[in-house]
Design an enzyme around this catalytic site. Structure first.
Site, PDB file in Angstrom:
ATOM      1  N   ASP A   1      -6.700  19.575 -13.848  1.00 22.14           N
ATOM      2  CA  ASP A   1      -7.026  18.231 -14.325  1.00 22.14           C
ATOM      3  C   ASP A   1      -6.603  18.191 -15.796  1.00 22.14           C
ATOM      4  OD1 ASP A   1      -8.254  15.972 -15.394  1.00 22.14           O
ATOM      5  OD2 ASP A   1     -10.012  16.121 -14.093  1.00 22.14           O
TER       6      ASP A   1
ATOM      7  N   LYS B   1      -7.660   7.248 -19.166  1.00 22.03           N
ATOM      8  CA  LYS B   1      -7.980   7.789 -20.489  1.00 22.03           C
ATOM      9  C   LYS B   1      -6.768   7.712 -21.425  1.00 22.03           C
ATOM     10  CE  LYS B   1     -11.941   8.393 -18.613  1.00 22.03           C
ATOM     11  NZ  LYS B   1     -11.818   8.721 -17.247  1.00 22.03           N
TER      12      LYS B   1
ATOM     13  N   TYR C   1     -15.959  17.379 -15.302  1.00 20.38           N
ATOM     14  CA  TYR C   1     -16.437  15.998 -15.263  1.00 20.38           C
ATOM     15  C   TYR C   1     -17.498  15.838 -14.157  1.00 20.38           C
ATOM     16  CZ  TYR C   1     -16.505  11.009 -14.314  1.00 20.38           C
ATOM     17  OH  TYR C   1     -16.920   9.722 -14.078  1.00 20.38           O
TER      18      TYR C   1
ATOM     19  N   ARG D   1       0.848  -1.198   0.000  1.00 21.22           N
ATOM     20  CA  ARG D   1       0.000   0.000   0.000  1.00 21.22           C
ATOM     21  C   ARG D   1       0.879   1.243   0.000  1.00 21.22           C
ATOM     22  NH1 ARG D   1      -1.653   1.596   4.696  1.00 21.22           N
ATOM     23  NH2 ARG D   1      -2.373  -0.426   5.437  1.00 21.22           N
TER      24      ARG D   1
END
Ligand code: P1T
Length: 379
Positions: free
Chosen positions: A170, A195, A98, A46
């Site tokens: 972003d 993406k 978004y 992690r």
């Protein structure tokens, strides 16, 4: 090192044990220690994993940043950044963004006492009117999803600096191939790696890239403490995708241009949203901060009727109707009912997102086939 060379080499070193040229998938949750605290830099996956480290370094290099941090999804990256804020803090965000970003801001973080302002930013001086002593962060997307608005990153960075506020960009639609916000004065770059960066519609992942050591440390603390980290297999796929980012983006841009021009000349199309047109309201800013205009295009049909838009979406053959974007294959979407359904209709309409808007993610197929598909679907 130039961009294409970085895309292939940054962060990646031959495996020290075997010489494997590709970063191995370190499919391990933990690492053996010789004695407590005496380890090779890795304790628990992690916190750190070598496949993820390679990807984080590659991302930092591509964005011309110092520190890269990866997350299980783009939303987990946003979640981590907003968790650096405290109740009472305020964020100024663009009004076209978004739907998932709008949702996490309004439905999750607002209830913890954070305040979000969604404001039009085609003219960035609007931002100044919303700044007060509680403002901590300016959150922008450029180009925006789905209306392809362009926001002046350098101008926004100057406002942020003047008021001692952080600016986050972003960069999902542009990718560092087209624009590097940290070079323009931004403090944080965020990506949905799902993406263009991954590029093959086979992985969901997110990232934050920053220069400031202290901010990087605070983000890494939350990354580990909250734990929304990606697995090594996904990091491997991302590393593989990045190696062709520059050639994929070149083709996305070429095909995007052909599709935008085709749509603009089509008698049944009312309006095309694409920053490459010289009548786009911020075309000059797009030209100054981007290397090309990308493969995302939105449009509305004449008559502006939702039924007509749905019919076209159903007829496409190569543009598959699906959420997401940025893969090698072309996709189409209906933002009002899909990616932006979580934004109340009145809010959407205020920002110009109509019920009949069609969004295209233009892939890297032969553009002649894409134009033929558009012709048969629009009719
Ligand atoms: O889906 P995820 O990897 O969690 O990333 C969220 C996200 C953040 N920012 C932008 C600009 C995005 O477009 C997205 C995800 N967007 C879609 C799924 C979509 O179809 O628009």
């Amino acid at each position: 090192m130039k961009f294409g060379t970085k895309a292939i080499h940054a962060g990646v070193h031959p495996d020290p044990t075997t010489g494997a040229i590709m970063t191995p998938i370190y499919q391990t949750s933990t690492y053996v220690q010789a004695s407590p605290g005496n380890h090779k830099g890795y304790e628990y996956s992690r916190t750190h994993n070598p496949t993820r480290t390679a990807l984080q370094e590659a991302l930092a290099a591509l964005e011309n940043g110092k520190h890269g941090l990866c997350f299980a999804t783009g939303m987990a990256a946003i979640d981590t950044l907003i968790k650096t804020l405290k109740p009472g803090d305020e964020v100024i965000s663009t009004n076209d963004l978004y739907g998932g970003s709008y949702r996490i801001f309004t439905k999750i973080f607002q209830q913890y006492g954070l305040k979000f302002h969604f404001v039009p930013m085609s003219d960035i001086t609007t931002i100044e009117g919303y700044i007060n002593e509680n403002t901590r962060l300016i959150w922008i997307e450029t180009p925006t999803n789905p209306l392809l608005n362009i926001i002046d990153i350098k101008g926004a960075a100057a406002i942020a600096k003047k008021h001692n506020i952080l600016l986050a960009v972003d960069n999902t639609f542009a990718t560092p191939y087209l624009q590097t916000p940290l070079d323009l004065g931004a403090d944080i770059v965020m990506h949905s790696l799902t993406k263009y960066m991954g590029g093959h519609s086979d992985t969901v992942m997110g990232a934050l890239i920053v220069n400031d050591d202290d901010l990087a440390q605070r983000l890494a603390f939350i990354q580990n403490a909250s734990g929304a980290t990606p697995g090594p297999q996904d990091c491997f796929l991302l590393l593989r995708g990045l190696k062709t980012l520059h050639i994929r983006m070149q083709r996305h841009c070429e095909n995007g241009r052909a599709v935008a021009q085709f749509l603009r000349e089509h008698p049944k199309v009312e309006k095309v949203f694409w920053p490459g047109f010289d009548n786009h309201p911020n075309h000059e800013i797009a030209k100054s901060q981007m290397r090309d205009f990308g493969g995302m295009i939105s449009f509305v049909l004449k008559g502006d009727k939702m039924e007509d838009a749905i019919k076209v979406l159903e007829k496409f053959k190569y543009f598959s109707l699906a959420e997401s974007l940025g893969g090698v294959e072309s996709l189409c979407g209906h933002p009002a009912s899909m990616t932006h359904a979580s934004i109340p209709r009145e809010e959407r309409l205020k920002g110009g997102l109509s019920d009949s808007l069609i969004r295209l993610s233009v892939g890297i197929e032969d553009y002649e086939d894409l134009l033929a598909d558009l012709e048969q679907a629009i009719g």
